[in-house]
Motif scaffolding. Structure first.
Motif, mmCIF file in Angstrom:
data_model
loop_
_atom_site.group_PDB
_atom_site.id
_atom_site.type_symbol
_atom_site.label_atom_id
_atom_site.label_comp_id
_atom_site.label_asym_id
_atom_site.label_seq_id
_atom_site.Cartn_x
_atom_site.Cartn_y
_atom_site.Cartn_z
ATOM 1 N N LEU A 32 9.882 -6.967 4.927
ATOM 2 C CA LEU A 32 8.763 -6.131 4.506
ATOM 3 C C LEU A 32 8.783 -5.922 2.993
ATOM 4 O O LEU A 32 7.724 -5.877 2.354
ATOM 5 N N TYR A 33 9.961 -5.821 2.420
ATOM 6 C CA TYR A 33 10.076 -5.667 0.971
ATOM 7 C C TYR A 33 9.549 -6.908 0.255
ATOM 8 O O TYR A 33 8.824 -6.806 -0.744
ATOM 9 N N GLN A 34 9.884 -8.086 0.787
ATOM 10 C CA GLN A 34 9.379 -9.330 0.186
ATOM 11 C C GLN A 34 7.850 -9.364 0.251
ATOM 12 O O GLN A 34 7.185 -9.742 -0.717
ATOM 13 N N ARG A 35 7.289 -8.939 1.380
ATOM 14 C CA ARG A 35 5.825 -8.921 1.518
ATOM 15 C C ARG A 35 5.215 -7.881 0.579
ATOM 16 O O ARG A 35 4.185 -8.117 -0.035
ATOM 17 N N PHE A 36 5.870 -6.723 0.462
ATOM 18 C CA PHE A 36 5.411 -5.674 -0.444
ATOM 19 C C PHE A 36 5.350 -6.217 -1.876
ATOM 20 O O PHE A 36 4.363 -6.006 -2.581
ATOM 21 N N CYS A 37 6.388 -6.921 -2.283
ATOM 22 C CA CYS A 37 6.422 -7.481 -3.644
ATOM 23 C C CYS A 37 5.312 -8.505 -3.864
ATOM 24 O O CYS A 37 4.747 -8.577 -4.955
ATOM 25 N N GLN A 38 4.985 -9.278 -2.838
ATOM 26 C CA GLN A 38 3.884 -10.233 -2.943
ATOM 27 C C GLN A 38 2.552 -9.501 -3.118
ATOM 28 O O GLN A 38 1.699 -9.938 -3.900
ATOM 29 N N LEU A 39 2.381 -8.407 -2.391
ATOM 30 C CA LEU A 39 1.139 -7.637 -2.485
ATOM 31 C C LEU A 39 1.030 -6.886 -3.800
ATOM 32 O O LEU A 39 -0.059 -6.725 -4.340
ATOM 33 N N ASP A 40 2.146 -6.399 -4.310
ATOM 34 C CA ASP A 40 2.181 -5.620 -5.548
ATOM 35 C C ASP A 40 2.094 -6.586 -6.732
ATOM 36 O O ASP A 40 3.067 -6.824 -7.436
ATOM 37 N N PHE A 46 3.687 0.082 -6.603
ATOM 38 C CA PHE A 46 2.709 0.677 -5.701
ATOM 39 C C PHE A 46 1.686 -0.385 -5.340
ATOM 40 O O PHE A 46 1.421 -1.280 -6.130
ATOM 41 N N ILE A 47 1.103 -0.252 -4.143
ATOM 42 C CA ILE A 47 0.058 -1.193 -3.737
ATOM 43 C C ILE A 47 -1.276 -0.474 -3.795
ATOM 44 O O ILE A 47 -1.453 0.585 -3.200
ATOM 45 N N SER A 48 -2.214 -1.065 -4.501
ATOM 46 C CA SER A 48 -3.548 -0.476 -4.637
ATOM 47 C C SER A 48 -4.446 -0.939 -3.487
ATOM 48 O O SER A 48 -4.127 -1.885 -2.764
ATOM 49 N N ALA A 49 -5.583 -0.287 -3.358
ATOM 50 C CA ALA A 49 -6.566 -0.662 -2.345
ATOM 51 C C ALA A 49 -6.993 -2.116 -2.530
ATOM 52 O O ALA A 49 -7.120 -2.862 -1.559
ATOM 53 N N GLU A 50 -7.193 -2.516 -3.765
ATOM 54 C CA GLU A 50 -7.618 -3.895 -4.041
ATOM 55 C C GLU A 50 -6.560 -4.896 -3.590
ATOM 56 O O GLU A 50 -6.881 -5.964 -3.066
ATOM 57 N N PHE A 52 -4.393 -4.446 -1.150
ATOM 58 C CA PHE A 52 -4.440 -4.497 0.309
ATOM 59 C C PHE A 52 -5.587 -5.368 0.784
ATOM 60 O O PHE A 52 -5.455 -6.092 1.765
ATOM 61 N N LEU A 53 -6.719 -5.295 0.091
ATOM 62 C CA LEU A 53 -7.878 -6.086 0.505
ATOM 63 C C LEU A 53 -7.670 -7.585 0.286
ATOM 64 O O LEU A 53 -8.462 -8.389 0.768
ATOM 65 N N SER A 54 -6.609 -7.955 -0.427
ATOM 66 C CA SER A 54 -6.310 -9.376 -0.615
ATOM 67 C C SER A 54 -5.733 -9.994 0.662
ATOM 68 O O SER A 54 -5.640 -11.213 0.772
ATOM 69 N N VAL A 55 -5.344 -9.178 1.628
ATOM 70 C CA VAL A 55 -4.853 -9.678 2.912
ATOM 71 C C VAL A 55 -6.077 -9.906 3.802
ATOM 72 O O VAL A 55 -6.754 -8.944 4.176
ATOM 73 N N PRO A 56 -6.382 -11.159 4.117
ATOM 74 C CA PRO A 56 -7.617 -11.456 4.856
ATOM 75 C C PRO A 56 -7.755 -10.680 6.168
ATOM 76 O O PRO A 56 -8.833 -10.180 6.477
ATOM 77 N N PHE A 58 -6.632 -7.825 6.914
ATOM 78 C CA PHE A 58 -6.920 -6.428 6.622
ATOM 79 C C PHE A 58 -8.362 -6.270 6.145
ATOM 80 O O PHE A 58 -9.059 -5.354 6.548
ATOM 81 N N ALA A 59 -8.795 -7.184 5.298
ATOM 82 C CA ALA A 59 -10.135 -7.100 4.713
ATOM 83 C C ALA A 59 -11.224 -7.150 5.779
ATOM 84 O O ALA A 59 -12.267 -6.509 5.628
ATOM 85 N N VAL A 60 -11.004 -7.886 6.869
ATOM 86 C CA VAL A 60 -12.028 -8.014 7.909
ATOM 87 C C VAL A 60 -11.886 -6.968 9.014
ATOM 88 O O VAL A 60 -12.720 -6.905 9.906
ATOM 89 N N ASN A 61 -10.863 -6.135 8.947
ATOM 90 C CA ASN A 61 -10.663 -5.087 9.951
ATOM 91 C C ASN A 61 -11.794 -4.074 9.828
ATOM 92 O O ASN A 61 -12.068 -3.571 8.737
ATOM 93 N N PRO A 62 -12.464 -3.744 10.936
ATOM 94 C CA PRO A 62 -13.588 -2.802 10.853
ATOM 95 C C PRO A 62 -13.175 -1.396 10.389
ATOM 96 O O PRO A 62 -14.007 -0.624 9.935
ATOM 97 N N LEU A 63 -11.897 -1.088 10.466
ATOM 98 C CA LEU A 63 -11.418 0.221 10.024
ATOM 99 C C LEU A 63 -10.763 0.157 8.644
ATOM 100 O O LEU A 63 -10.132 1.127 8.208
ATOM 101 N N SER A 64 -10.922 -0.959 7.938
ATOM 102 C CA SER A 64 -10.212 -1.141 6.668
ATOM 103 C C SER A 64 -10.522 -0.038 5.649
ATOM 104 O O SER A 64 -9.616 0.425 4.955
#
Length: 175
Positions: A32-40, A46-50, A52-56, A58-64
Protein backbone atom coordinates in the motif's frame (compact mmCIF):
# COMPACT_ATOMS: atom_id res chain seq x y z
CA UNK A 1 6.82 8.90 7.12
CA UNK A 2 6.29 12.50 6.03
CA UNK A 3 8.54 12.17 3.00
CA UNK A 4 7.13 9.60 0.60
CA UNK A 5 10.47 9.02 -1.07
CA UNK A 6 11.85 7.47 2.12
CA UNK A 7 11.33 3.84 2.98
CA UNK A 8 9.05 2.65 5.74
CA UNK A 9 10.77 1.49 8.90
CA UNK A 10 9.57 -1.46 10.93
CA UNK A 11 8.31 1.06 13.50
CA UNK A 12 6.32 2.90 10.79
CA UNK A 13 4.74 -0.34 9.60
CA UNK A 14 3.76 -1.36 13.13
CA UNK A 15 2.39 2.13 13.84
CA UNK A 16 0.22 2.00 10.71
CA UNK A 17 -0.92 -1.52 11.62
CA UNK A 18 -1.97 -0.30 15.05
CA UNK A 19 -3.73 2.73 13.56
CA UNK A 20 -5.85 0.52 11.26
CA UNK A 21 -6.58 -2.14 13.91
CA UNK A 22 -4.34 -4.74 12.22
CA UNK A 23 -6.62 -5.08 9.19
CA UNK A 24 -3.56 -5.34 6.94
CA UNK A 25 -0.47 -7.51 7.22
CA UNK A 26 2.98 -5.90 7.24
CA UNK A 27 3.50 -7.05 3.66
CA UNK A 28 0.20 -5.49 2.58
CA UNK A 29 1.16 -2.20 4.26
CA UNK A 30 4.43 -2.12 2.32
CA UNK A 31 2.48 -2.73 -0.92
CA UNK A 32 0.00 0.00 0.00
CA UNK A 33 2.91 2.35 0.70
CA UNK A 34 4.32 1.70 -2.78
CA UNK A 35 0.90 2.47 -4.30
CA UNK A 36 0.58 5.58 -2.12
CA UNK A 37 3.95 6.82 -3.40
CA UNK A 38 2.83 6.25 -7.00
CA UNK A 39 -0.33 8.28 -6.38
CA UNK A 40 1.50 11.05 -4.51
CA UNK A 41 2.96 12.48 -7.71
CA UNK A 42 4.37 15.64 -6.17
CA UNK A 43 5.96 13.74 -3.28
CA UNK A 44 4.35 15.95 -0.63
CA UNK A 45 3.23 13.09 1.60
CA UNK A 46 -0.47 13.64 0.91
CA UNK A 47 -2.78 12.52 -1.88
CA UNK A 48 -4.97 15.18 -3.44
CA UNK A 49 -8.39 14.71 -5.02
CA UNK A 50 -6.82 15.11 -8.46
CA UNK A 51 -4.29 12.37 -7.72
CA UNK A 52 -7.10 10.01 -6.63
CA UNK A 53 -8.96 10.75 -9.85
CA UNK A 54 -5.93 9.48 -11.78
CA UNK A 55 -7.00 5.95 -10.78
CA UNK A 56 -9.41 4.93 -13.56
CA UNK A 57 -11.49 2.62 -11.35
CA UNK A 58 -11.95 5.41 -8.85
CA UNK A 59 -12.72 8.08 -11.45
CA UNK A 60 -15.64 6.07 -12.88
CA UNK A 61 -17.09 5.12 -9.47
CA UNK A 62 -20.54 6.74 -9.15
CA UNK A 63 -19.70 7.69 -5.56
CA UNK A 64 -16.27 9.16 -6.39
CA UNK A 65 -17.26 12.76 -5.60
CA UNK A 66 -18.58 11.72 -2.19
CA UNK A 67 -15.50 9.64 -1.49
CA UNK A 68 -13.22 12.51 -2.55
CA UNK A 69 -14.58 14.59 0.33
CA UNK A 70 -13.34 11.85 2.66
CA UNK A 71 -10.04 11.32 0.83
CA UNK A 72 -8.66 14.70 -0.20
CA UNK A 73 -5.40 15.43 1.60
CA UNK A 74 -4.82 12.04 3.23
CA UNK A 75 -1.36 11.11 4.47
CA UNK A 76 -0.22 7.50 4.29
CA UNK A 77 -1.54 6.49 7.71
CA UNK A 78 -4.97 8.00 6.92
CA UNK A 79 -4.91 6.37 3.48
CA UNK A 80 -4.44 2.92 5.03
CA UNK A 81 -7.10 3.62 7.66
CA UNK A 82 -9.51 4.62 4.87
CA UNK A 83 -8.80 1.42 2.95
CA UNK A 84 -9.02 -0.75 6.07
CA UNK A 85 -12.82 -0.91 5.74
CA UNK A 86 -12.25 -2.95 2.58
CA UNK A 87 -9.94 -5.48 4.22
CA UNK A 88 -11.18 -9.02 4.71
CA UNK A 89 -10.00 -8.63 8.32
CA UNK A 90 -12.19 -5.57 8.97
CA UNK A 91 -15.07 -6.09 11.34
CA UNK A 92 -18.69 -5.56 10.37
CA UNK A 93 -18.67 -2.52 12.66
CA UNK A 94 -15.73 -0.98 10.71
CA UNK A 95 -17.48 -1.59 7.39
CA UNK A 96 -20.77 -0.10 8.60
CA UNK A 97 -18.94 2.93 10.04
CA UNK A 98 -17.38 3.52 6.61
CA UNK A 99 -20.73 3.25 4.83
CA UNK A 100 -22.27 5.59 7.38
CA UNK A 101 -19.58 8.21 6.66
CA UNK A 102 -20.37 7.97 2.94
CA UNK A 103 -24.03 8.77 3.64
CA UNK A 104 -23.35 11.34 6.38
CA UNK A 105 -21.65 13.80 4.03
CA UNK A 106 -22.03 16.78 6.39
CA UNK A 107 -20.54 14.83 9.30
CA UNK A 108 -23.33 15.67 11.76
CA UNK A 109 -23.78 12.07 12.91
CA UNK A 110 -27.25 11.74 11.37
CA UNK A 111 -28.42 10.56 7.97
CA UNK A 112 -31.63 12.02 6.58
CA UNK A 113 -33.94 10.85 3.83
CA UNK A 114 -32.38 13.54 1.66
CA UNK A 115 -28.85 12.20 2.36
CA UNK A 116 -29.93 8.69 1.36
CA UNK A 117 -31.69 10.00 -1.71
CA UNK A 118 -28.50 11.77 -2.82
CA UNK A 119 -26.50 8.54 -2.61
CA UNK A 120 -29.22 6.63 -4.44
CA UNK A 121 -29.23 9.37 -7.10
CA UNK A 122 -25.44 9.03 -7.47
CA UNK A 123 -25.72 5.26 -7.79
CA UNK A 124 -28.69 5.09 -10.16
CA UNK A 125 -28.03 8.12 -12.36
CA UNK A 126 -30.59 8.50 -15.11
CA UNK A 127 -31.70 4.86 -14.96
CA UNK A 128 -34.67 5.54 -12.69
CA UNK A 129 -36.83 8.58 -12.10
CA UNK A 130 -36.72 10.72 -8.95
CA UNK A 131 -40.19 9.46 -8.03
CA UNK A 132 -39.07 5.82 -8.38
CA UNK A 133 -35.99 6.53 -6.23
CA UNK A 134 -38.15 8.03 -3.50
CA UNK A 135 -40.58 5.11 -3.60
CA UNK A 136 -37.79 2.54 -3.37
CA UNK A 137 -36.16 4.38 -0.48
CA UNK A 138 -39.44 4.80 1.41
CA UNK A 139 -40.12 1.07 0.98
CA UNK A 140 -36.64 0.09 2.22
CA UNK A 141 -36.95 2.39 5.24
CA UNK A 142 -40.41 1.09 6.11
CA UNK A 143 -39.20 -2.53 5.90
CA UNK A 144 -36.48 -1.64 8.40
CA UNK A 145 -38.97 0.07 10.72
CA UNK A 146 -38.19 3.69 9.82
CA UNK A 147 -40.04 6.49 8.05
CA UNK A 148 -39.11 9.18 5.56
CA UNK A 149 -38.72 11.58 8.52
CA UNK A 150 -36.37 9.34 10.53
CA UNK A 151 -32.89 10.59 11.34
CA UNK A 152 -30.59 7.58 11.24
CA UNK A 153 -27.50 7.31 13.39
CA UNK A 154 -24.64 4.83 13.24
CA UNK A 155 -26.53 2.38 15.49
CA UNK A 156 -29.47 2.46 13.04
CA UNK A 157 -27.13 1.64 10.16
CA UNK A 158 -25.71 -1.22 12.23
CA UNK A 159 -29.24 -2.51 12.87
CA UNK A 160 -30.16 -2.29 9.18
CA UNK A 161 -26.91 -3.62 7.69
CA UNK A 162 -25.88 -5.94 10.52
CA UNK A 163 -27.73 -8.96 9.17
CA UNK A 164 -27.22 -8.43 5.45
CA UNK A 165 -24.03 -10.44 4.93
CA UNK A 166 -22.29 -7.20 3.96
CA UNK A 167 -19.37 -7.93 1.64
CA UNK A 168 -16.94 -5.07 1.02
CA UNK A 169 -13.48 -6.37 0.22
CA UNK A 170 -10.56 -5.44 -1.97
CA UNK A 171 -7.51 -7.65 -2.25
CA UNK A 172 -4.18 -5.89 -1.79
CA UNK A 173 -1.66 -7.32 -4.26
CA UNK A 174 1.55 -8.20 -2.43
CA UNK A 175 4.79 -8.31 -4.38
Amino acid sequence: MGNTSSMLTQYDIEEVQEHCNHTFSQQEIVSLYQRFCQLDRNGGGFISAEEFLSVPEFAVNPLSQRLLRMLDGLNFKEFVAFLSAFSSRATLQQKVEFIFKVYDSDGNGKVTFSDMLEVLRDLSGQFISEQQREQVLIHVLEEAGYTKNSLLGLSDFMKILGNTGLKMEVEVPVD
